[in-house]
Design an enzyme around this catalytic site. Structure first.
Site, PDB file in Angstrom:
ATOM      1  N   SER A   8       0.853  -1.189   0.000  1.00 39.68           N
ATOM      2  CA  SER A   8       0.000   0.000   0.000  1.00 39.68           C
ATOM      3  C   SER A   8       0.887   1.235   0.000  1.00 39.68           C
ATOM      4  O   SER A   8       2.050   1.176   0.416  1.00 39.68           O
ATOM      5  CB  SER A   8      -0.909  -0.003   1.238  1.00 39.68           C
ATOM      6  OG  SER A   8      -1.588   1.222   1.382  1.00 39.68           O
TER       7      SER A   8
ATOM      8  N   TYR B  86      -1.476  -0.680  10.698  1.00 46.75           N
ATOM      9  CA  TYR B  86      -1.600  -1.012   9.278  1.00 46.75           C
ATOM     10  C   TYR B  86      -0.391  -0.498   8.491  1.00 46.75           C
ATOM     11  O   TYR B  86       0.194  -1.231   7.683  1.00 46.75           O
ATOM     12  CB  TYR B  86      -2.892  -0.412   8.736  1.00 46.75           C
ATOM     13  CG  TYR B  86      -3.179  -0.733   7.286  1.00 46.75           C
ATOM     14  CD1 TYR B  86      -3.714  -1.958   6.920  1.00 46.75           C
ATOM     15  CD2 TYR B  86      -2.916   0.201   6.284  1.00 46.75           C
ATOM     16  CE1 TYR B  86      -3.991  -2.254   5.598  1.00 46.75           C
ATOM     17  CE2 TYR B  86      -3.191  -0.076   4.956  1.00 46.75           C
ATOM     18  CZ  TYR B  86      -3.721  -1.308   4.621  1.00 46.75           C
ATOM     19  OH  TYR B  86      -3.990  -1.596   3.298  1.00 46.75           O
TER      20      TYR B  86
END
Length: 362
Positions: free
Chosen positions: A205, A218
């Site tokens: 990501s 995350y």
């Protein structure tokens, strides 16, 4: 034995080499400087060659490899991005193997893939369990064959401030988002190296490149995934496994995957999952090492280390005011049907009702 020990010490820089010993003490520093200059010049020549080759390929286009017949395993394949990538791989002739903890989503995706004429197998796997991964990997090799394309796509997000996040959710984030990559790669990489043929894809990501509030665990797990891919690629080159490639995918927030449905993003629109799925398949077929989506983010990343931190902070907070805002309250008339009796259409991979915020999985 003494000769081997001297050679080892020379390679490790402990003992001077034979040529260095023959040079007078007063000249050794100069010799070292000359040698360093020659090494730097040789590196620059190689680097220029690689840059020219990259520019040429970007103009001419990269040749696309044929994936027909290869066995592709997609983790988190029961919905979201994983199901879309699976459909595209099936159209290219791959035998698709799907892993997911969501049995219903898994069954639906298998039906979709078979519906377009593809060959697909689904396995319910808890990617937070190392033993479950290893056992299912052996089952796949026995029932389907050797996996030559591994796509580590599964991911979870807690979406809370760090001090509000329970410890077990932080642990699960790392178990699924990064530790599972170690276990899947260790399970399937030996066969790839043996055949000198394979591809490992890490779906990371942009959150692995920059930090975002409410996504501390995350971001940390995705940053680890970026480092995992880079170190693994280098390790494969050192081992001479030139036929095994890796690709790192770093997309911005993707909508309609059940993870960042309510993200508040300014200036940059959230990405279409179909667009990202197409980009993933393109990276696989062209052996692209790193794919940043959207591509212009690649030009902005160097500024992270050039400009003062205050500039980066202002940019990130302005771009993403709230990565996981609180969901809007629904009227009572809408809450009960959605939570208690979802419609049949809601069971499809791309229309799954998002799980509770603390444990959403692609």
């Amino acid at each position: 034995m003494a000769s081997d020990r001297e050679s080892t010490e020379y390679m490790n820089g402990i003992r001077p080499g034979p040529l260095t010993r023959e040079i007078p003490e007063c000249m050794r520093d100069k010799y070292t400087i000359i040698q360093t200059i020659l090494d730097v010049l040789a590196f620059l020549m190689l680097a220029i060659g690689h840059v020219i080759q990259a520019i040429y390929r970007s103009i001419r286009g990269h040749p696309k490899k044929d994936l027909k017949g290869c066995i592709a395993l997609v983790t988190g394949g029961g919905g979201g991005l994983g199901s879309l990538v699976a459909l595209r791989l099936a159209r290219l002739g791959c035998v698709v193997v799907l892993w997911d903890i969501n049995r219903q989503g898994l069954e639906d995706t298998v039906k979709l893939v078979k519906g377009i004429g593809g060959k697909c197998f689904g396995y319910v796997v808890d990617l937070a369990s190392r033993d479950d991964i290893y056992n299912t990997a052996k089952q796949v090799e026995k029932e389907v064959g050797k996996v030559s394309l591994l796509i580590n796509n599964a991911g979870v997000v807690s979406g809370q401030y760090l001090l509000d996040t329970p410890d077990y959710l932080i642990q699960r984030t790392f178990d699924v988002n990064i530790l599972a990559h170690f276990w899947t790669v260790k399970a399937f990489l030996p066969a790839m190296i043996e055949d000198n043929d394979g591809h490992i894809v890490t779906i990371a990501s942009m959150a692995g490149q920059v930090g975002v509030a409410k996504l501390v665990d995350y971001c940390a797990s995705k940053s680890a995934a970026c480092g995992f891919d880079e170190a693994l690629r280098l390790e494969l080159e050192v081992k001479g496994a030139k036929g095994v490639n890796t690709s790192l995918i770093c997309p911005y927030f993707i909508r309609a995957t059940g993870m960042f449905e309510e993200v508040n993003s300014r200036f940059v629109p959230t990405l279409s999952p179909n667009e990202v799925a197409d980009r993933v398949v393109l990276a696989i077929r062209t052996n692209e090492p790193v794919a940043v989506i959207p591509s212009y983010f690649r030009l902005l990343l160097p500024f992270k280390w050039i400009v003062p931190w205050a500039c980066i902070s202002e940019l990130i907070r302005g771009l993403v005011p709230d990565a996981v805002p609180a969901p809007m309250p629904l009227p009572d008339t809408l809450q009960k049907p959605v939570l208690a009796t979802p419609s049949k259409a809601d069971s499809r991979p791309m229309t799954l009702t998002p799980p509770s915020r603390h444990d959403r999985q692609v």
